[in-house]
Design a protein around this motif. Structure first.
Motif, PDB file in Angstrom:
ATOM      1  N   GLU A 142       0.823  -1.203   0.000  1.00  0.00           N
ATOM      2  CA  GLU A 142       0.000   0.000   0.000  1.00  0.00           C
ATOM      3  C   GLU A 142       0.863   1.260   0.000  1.00  0.00           C
ATOM      4  O   GLU A 142       0.605   2.205  -0.752  1.00  0.00           O
ATOM      5  CB  GLU A 142      -0.939   0.006   1.217  1.00  0.00           C
ATOM      6  CG  GLU A 142      -2.027  -1.036   1.171  1.00  0.00           C
ATOM      7  CD  GLU A 142      -1.612  -2.436   1.628  1.00  0.00           C
ATOM      8  OE1 GLU A 142      -2.501  -3.284   1.806  1.00  0.00           O
ATOM      9  OE2 GLU A 142      -0.400  -2.699   1.797  1.00  0.00           O
ATOM     10  N   GLU A 143       1.905   1.268   0.817  1.00  0.00           N
ATOM     11  CA  GLU A 143       2.776   2.442   0.894  1.00  0.00           C
ATOM     12  C   GLU A 143       3.640   2.575  -0.360  1.00  0.00           C
ATOM     13  O   GLU A 143       3.925   3.687  -0.799  1.00  0.00           O
ATOM     14  CB  GLU A 143       3.635   2.405   2.152  1.00  0.00           C
ATOM     15  CG  GLU A 143       2.839   2.581   3.428  1.00  0.00           C
ATOM     16  CD  GLU A 143       2.078   3.910   3.506  1.00  0.00           C
ATOM     17  OE1 GLU A 143       2.577   4.931   2.999  1.00  0.00           O
ATOM     18  OE2 GLU A 143       0.980   3.919   4.097  1.00  0.00           O
ATOM     19  N   ARG A 144       4.042   1.455  -0.934  1.00  0.00           N
ATOM     20  CA  ARG A 144       4.821   1.506  -2.187  1.00  0.00           C
ATOM     21  C   ARG A 144       3.985   2.118  -3.301  1.00  0.00           C
ATOM     22  O   ARG A 144       4.446   2.997  -4.043  1.00  0.00           O
ATOM     23  CB  ARG A 144       5.293   0.104  -2.585  1.00  0.00           C
ATOM     24  CG  ARG A 144       5.997   0.075  -3.944  1.00  0.00           C
ATOM     25  CD  ARG A 144       6.406  -1.321  -4.353  1.00  0.00           C
ATOM     26  NE  ARG A 144       5.330  -2.270  -4.440  1.00  0.00           N
ATOM     27  CZ  ARG A 144       4.458  -2.343  -5.462  1.00  0.00           C
ATOM     28  NH1 ARG A 144       4.501  -1.477  -6.453  1.00  0.00           N
ATOM     29  NH2 ARG A 144       3.515  -3.284  -5.472  1.00  0.00           N
ATOM     30  N   LYS A 152       1.341   4.075  -2.954  1.00  0.00           N
ATOM     31  CA  LYS A 152       1.136   5.500  -2.650  1.00  0.00           C
ATOM     32  C   LYS A 152       2.343   6.324  -3.072  1.00  0.00           C
ATOM     33  O   LYS A 152       2.209   7.464  -3.504  1.00  0.00           O
ATOM     34  CB  LYS A 152       0.909   5.704  -1.145  1.00  0.00           C
ATOM     35  CG  LYS A 152      -0.473   5.392  -0.677  1.00  0.00           C
ATOM     36  CD  LYS A 152      -0.569   5.722   0.821  1.00  0.00           C
ATOM     37  CE  LYS A 152      -1.760   5.074   1.466  1.00  0.00           C
ATOM     38  NZ  LYS A 152      -1.763   5.278   2.928  1.00  0.00           N
ATOM     39  N   ALA A 162      11.053   1.416   5.109  1.00  0.00           N
ATOM     40  CA  ALA A 162      10.434   2.679   5.508  1.00  0.00           C
ATOM     41  C   ALA A 162      11.255   3.858   4.999  1.00  0.00           C
ATOM     42  O   ALA A 162      10.706   4.841   4.490  1.00  0.00           O
ATOM     43  CB  ALA A 162      10.281   2.740   7.022  1.00  0.00           C
ATOM     44  N   LEU A 180      10.818   4.278   1.287  1.00  0.00           N
ATOM     45  CA  LEU A 180       9.495   4.808   0.952  1.00  0.00           C
ATOM     46  C   LEU A 180       9.250   6.179   1.566  1.00  0.00           C
ATOM     47  O   LEU A 180       8.213   6.790   1.316  1.00  0.00           O
ATOM     48  CB  LEU A 180       8.405   3.826   1.416  1.00  0.00           C
ATOM     49  CG  LEU A 180       8.380   2.481   0.699  1.00  0.00           C
ATOM     50  CD1 LEU A 180       7.374   1.554   1.359  1.00  0.00           C
ATOM     51  CD2 LEU A 180       8.071   2.663  -0.777  1.00  0.00           C
ATOM     52  N   VAL A 194       8.623   6.993   4.724  1.00  0.00           N
ATOM     53  CA  VAL A 194       7.503   6.974   5.667  1.00  0.00           C
ATOM     54  C   VAL A 194       8.027   6.503   7.012  1.00  0.00           C
ATOM     55  O   VAL A 194       9.035   5.799   7.080  1.00  0.00           O
ATOM     56  CB  VAL A 194       6.351   6.040   5.214  1.00  0.00           C
ATOM     57  CG1 VAL A 194       5.744   6.497   3.896  1.00  0.00           C
ATOM     58  CG2 VAL A 194       6.793   4.593   5.112  1.00  0.00           C
ATOM     59  N   ARG A 232       3.960   3.233   9.760  1.00  0.00           N
ATOM     60  CA  ARG A 232       3.020   3.263   8.640  1.00  0.00           C
ATOM     61  C   ARG A 232       3.040   1.961   7.845  1.00  0.00           C
ATOM     62  O   ARG A 232       2.135   1.691   7.068  1.00  0.00           O
ATOM     63  CB  ARG A 232       3.348   4.422   7.691  1.00  0.00           C
ATOM     64  CG  ARG A 232       3.039   5.786   8.227  1.00  0.00           C
ATOM     65  CD  ARG A 232       1.778   6.399   7.664  1.00  0.00           C
ATOM     66  NE  ARG A 232       1.718   6.516   6.240  1.00  0.00           N
ATOM     67  CZ  ARG A 232       2.104   7.578   5.536  1.00  0.00           C
ATOM     68  NH1 ARG A 232       2.601   8.630   6.152  1.00  0.00           N
ATOM     69  NH2 ARG A 232       1.992   7.577   4.231  1.00  0.00           N
ATOM     70  N   LEU A 233       4.071   1.152   8.044  1.00  0.00           N
ATOM     71  CA  LEU A 233       4.171  -0.118   7.328  1.00  0.00           C
ATOM     72  C   LEU A 233       3.535  -1.265   8.094  1.00  0.00           C
ATOM     73  O   LEU A 233       3.463  -2.375   7.589  1.00  0.00           O
ATOM     74  CB  LEU A 233       5.640  -0.443   7.042  1.00  0.00           C
ATOM     75  CG  LEU A 233       6.382   0.558   6.159  1.00  0.00           C
ATOM     76  CD1 LEU A 233       7.840   0.152   6.029  1.00  0.00           C
ATOM     77  CD2 LEU A 233       5.723   0.672   4.794  1.00  0.00           C
TER      78      LEU A 233
END
Length: 111
Positions: A19-21, A23, A61, A64, A66, A70-71
């Motif tokens: 999801e974070e990747r 984003k 992290a 990314l 973040v 958040r991960l």
């Protein structure tokens, strides 16, 4: 245009790497290059097929840009209700000021 993820993460994975990747607008290949690993390894991290060490989670992290929490699903330690309340206060400055002044009043009365 970035490719779509290869596969869905398993339901029991608590990591939000995919999801974070997404984003961040990165492909698995780009993240793999930043971490000096392979896209297959990134895919396995994302689906939960391969475990992630704390050190590797910190590297991901950083790549990314973040915070590590958040991960991790629910990594902030808040309940869904608390998260919803915080979201509401962040999007409603008037309510945020009322709550803040009320909490400040409580703090001052305890002193």
């Amino acid at each position: 245009m970035p490719r779509k993820p290869y596969s869905k993460p398993s339901a029991d994975t608590h990591l939000l790497i995919r999801e974070e990747r997404v984003k961040a607008g990165l492909t698995q290949e780009q993240l793999a290059e930043a971490l000096n690993t392979t896209p297959v390894t990134i895919g396995r991290y994302e689906t939960g097929e391969r475990g992630v060490t704390v050190e590797k989670l910190l590297e991901i992290a950083q790549a990314l840009d973040v915070p590590p929490c958040r991960l991790i699903r629910d990594g902030d330690g808040l309940s869904a209700e608390e998260r919803e309340l915080i979201g509401h206060l962040r999007s409603n400055p008037k309510h945020r000021r009322v709550v803040h002044s009320t909490l400040q009043g409580l703090k001052d009365s305890e002193s």
